[in-house]
Write a protein that holds these residues in place. Structure first.
Motif, PDB file in Angstrom:
ATOM      1  N   CYS A   1       0.768  -1.150  -0.042  1.00 54.26           N
ATOM      2  CA  CYS A   1       0.110  -0.013  -0.131  1.00 54.26           C
ATOM      3  C   CYS A   1       0.712   1.214   0.128  1.00 54.26           C
ATOM      4  CB  CYS A   1      -0.966  -0.010   1.090  1.00 54.26           C
ATOM      5  SG  CYS A   1      -2.071   1.335   1.537  1.00 54.26           S
TER       6      CYS A   1
ATOM      7  N   ILE B   1      -7.982   3.078   4.439  1.00 52.87           N
ATOM      8  CA  ILE B   1      -7.267   3.591   3.253  1.00 52.87           C
ATOM      9  C   ILE B   1      -8.029   4.298   2.173  1.00 52.87           C
ATOM     10  CG2 ILE B   1      -5.400   3.190   1.517  1.00 52.87           C
ATOM     11  CD1 ILE B   1      -4.198   3.444   4.236  1.00 52.87           C
TER      12      ILE B   1
ATOM     13  N   ASP C   1       1.089   3.947   1.827  1.00 54.02           N
ATOM     14  CA  ASP C   1       0.493   4.448   2.967  1.00 54.02           C
ATOM     15  C   ASP C   1       0.478   5.871   3.540  1.00 54.02           C
ATOM     16  OD1 ASP C   1       3.018   3.067   3.476  1.00 54.02           O
ATOM     17  OD2 ASP C   1       2.492   3.556   5.548  1.00 54.02           O
TER      18      ASP C   1
ATOM     19  N   GLU D   1      -3.900  -0.748   5.371  1.00 51.80           N
ATOM     20  CA  GLU D   1      -3.212  -0.025   6.256  1.00 51.80           C
ATOM     21  C   GLU D   1      -2.298  -1.034   6.887  1.00 51.80           C
ATOM     22  OE1 GLU D   1      -1.059   1.471   8.799  1.00 51.80           O
ATOM     23  OE2 GLU D   1      -2.506   2.942   7.704  1.00 51.80           O
TER      24      GLU D   1
END
Length: 428
Positions: free
Chosen positions: A153, A211, A155, A180
């Motif tokens: 991800c 997310i 993030d 996440e």
């Protein structure tokens, strides 16, 4: 190239028609067509669709040719009715430079079984710290328009914002793997009743949903496009539905396995069911089907993730995450969406050809079955029923969750710009 006459096919599941291919192009569509010297394909009762487009495929090359190569992956794609696939960036080396994406693009051209459009990494080395060469990849021969760190991800909100701002300049899109990382440390399966009973680390729905919520707001703020990879929860559906109601430029995909399989299968501890995002609950599956039907979820994408035998035939905790999917995707969609009355075959063409081509901005694919269009086509025997036998796969890997399961439908022919890549179920 010779002429091909497809006789009596149900175009997009509608009335039976003949389709004449001349060279790389559809020359005519109608009834009672004839063409001297043409190769005739008797297609009575079969469904003719535009060639499928997969926005989410892992071809593994370069670096993991023990799992898949561009050649074997595109052969699998042709077997499944695909004429174009987008190759994810988590290769070795990572596809984060113009040089690597051009290598993948060239290998796709050489394979000849379907078009391969590389996806560029968002960040250098998929490390989430520094933007990769987005502009250089876009300006390369590969013409990259889709960027993703899939498998990881993006993030960091600042990095994600910068990526959205950057790709906006040339109409690109960031495809987010919504996970996440701090909420999924040690996660082995969906967090819920089954994970508690089995004692396996849980992957909570909120790790995905948080997310997606952040990223649709970032896309709105920047005025850019964001695409959500392999959406898997009912909550994620509601967030995307809300975002679209606000006019945010968000699209989303669902995988075939998330339309059919649930976390109850993990009770077997068979690593073939280990995937990221994990198999969810029956409630989630039903929500995903309804969202695909009503257009909240835009497309079906396979997330074809091949792994060698030794990476899956081991204890659950050590097994790699992922499933192959190119050769079974259309059958699963037929079972879960067509035979349940949720989608027509015309809508299947929309979700598996027209829209993915539009999102990825790939030319020549996802086009109507009409005169003057490129002859990228797939012929499906929807009446077929048979058990899945991975021994017959064209993919180099066999990690399918459907082994021994009866699925409907069989792709009999695939044409790429008028050239047959699959004939009577056999690769050409």
């Amino acid at each position: 190239m010779s002429k091909i006459l497809i006789r009596g096919a149900k175009v997009l599941g509608g009335e039976a028609q003949d389709v004449l291919i001349d060279g790389e192009t559809i020359a005519d569509v109608g009834t009672g067509l004839a063409a001297e010297g043409a190769t005739v394909v008797e297609a009575e009762g079969k469904i003719l669709l535009p060639g499928l487009v997969d926005l989410h495929t892992h071809l593994r090359e370069p670096g993991r040719e023990d799992s898949e190569t561009v050649l074997t992956g595109t052969r699998a794609a042709a077997s499944g009715g695909y004429t174009a696939v987008f190759a994810m960036a988590n290769t070795f080396p990572v596809a984060d430079t113009a040089g690597v994406v051009e290598q993948v693009y060239r290998l796709g051209k050489e394979s000849g079984y379907c078009d391969v459009q590389p996806i560029g990494a968002v960040t250098v080395g998929l490390e989430g710290k520094k933007l990769a060469e987005l502009g250089a990849m876009h300006e390369s021969a590969a013409g990259v328009t889709v960027f993703s760190d899939d498998g990881k991800c993006v993030d960091d909100a600042v990095i994600m914002r910068r990526a959205l701002e950057y790709v906006k300049a040339f109409g690109g899109v960031v495809a987010q793997h919504a996970q996440e990382p701090r909420l999924t440390e040690g996660a082995q399966m969906n967090e819920g009743v089954v994970s508690a009973e089995l004692g396996l680390g849980g992957w909570p729905a909120v790790a995905e949903e948080s997310i997606i919520a952040r990223d649709v707001l970032l896309a709105e703020h920047v005025g850019s496009r964001v695409h959500i990879c392999h959406l898997s929860t009912a909550g994620s559906v509601e967030i995307v539905r809300w975002a679209k109601s606000r006019g945010i430029d968000v699209t989303a995909e669902v995988t075939p396995h998330h339309l059919l399989l649930t976390d109850e299968l993990v009770r077997s501890y068979n690593p073939v069911y280990k995937v990221n995002p994990p198999l969810r609950t029956e409630r989630d599956v039903m929500a995903l089907r309804e969202a695909l039907a009503d257009g909240t979820i835009d497309i079906v994408a396979t997330d074809h993730a091949p792994h060698p035998h030794e990476d899956k035939d081991c204890e659950w905790a050590a097994a790699a995450m992922g499933m192959v999917g190119l050769e079974t995707a259309l059958s699963v969609v037929q079972q879960t969406m067509v035979e349940t009355g949720l989608l027509t075959w015309e809508a299947v063409a929309d979700r598996m050809s027209f829209k993915p081509a539009r999102i990825g901005r790939v030319t020549g694919h996802g086009r109507p079955v009409s005169a003057g269009e490129p002859a990228n086509l797939v012929l499906v025997d929807a009446d077929y029923r048979g058990e899945v036998d991975p021994a017959g796969f064209a993919s180099r890997s066999r990690n399918t969750p459907y082994e021994g399961r009866e699925l409907p439908g069989r792709v009999t022919h695939t044409w790429l710009r008028g050239r047959a890549t699959l004939v009577d179920g056999n690769l050409a």
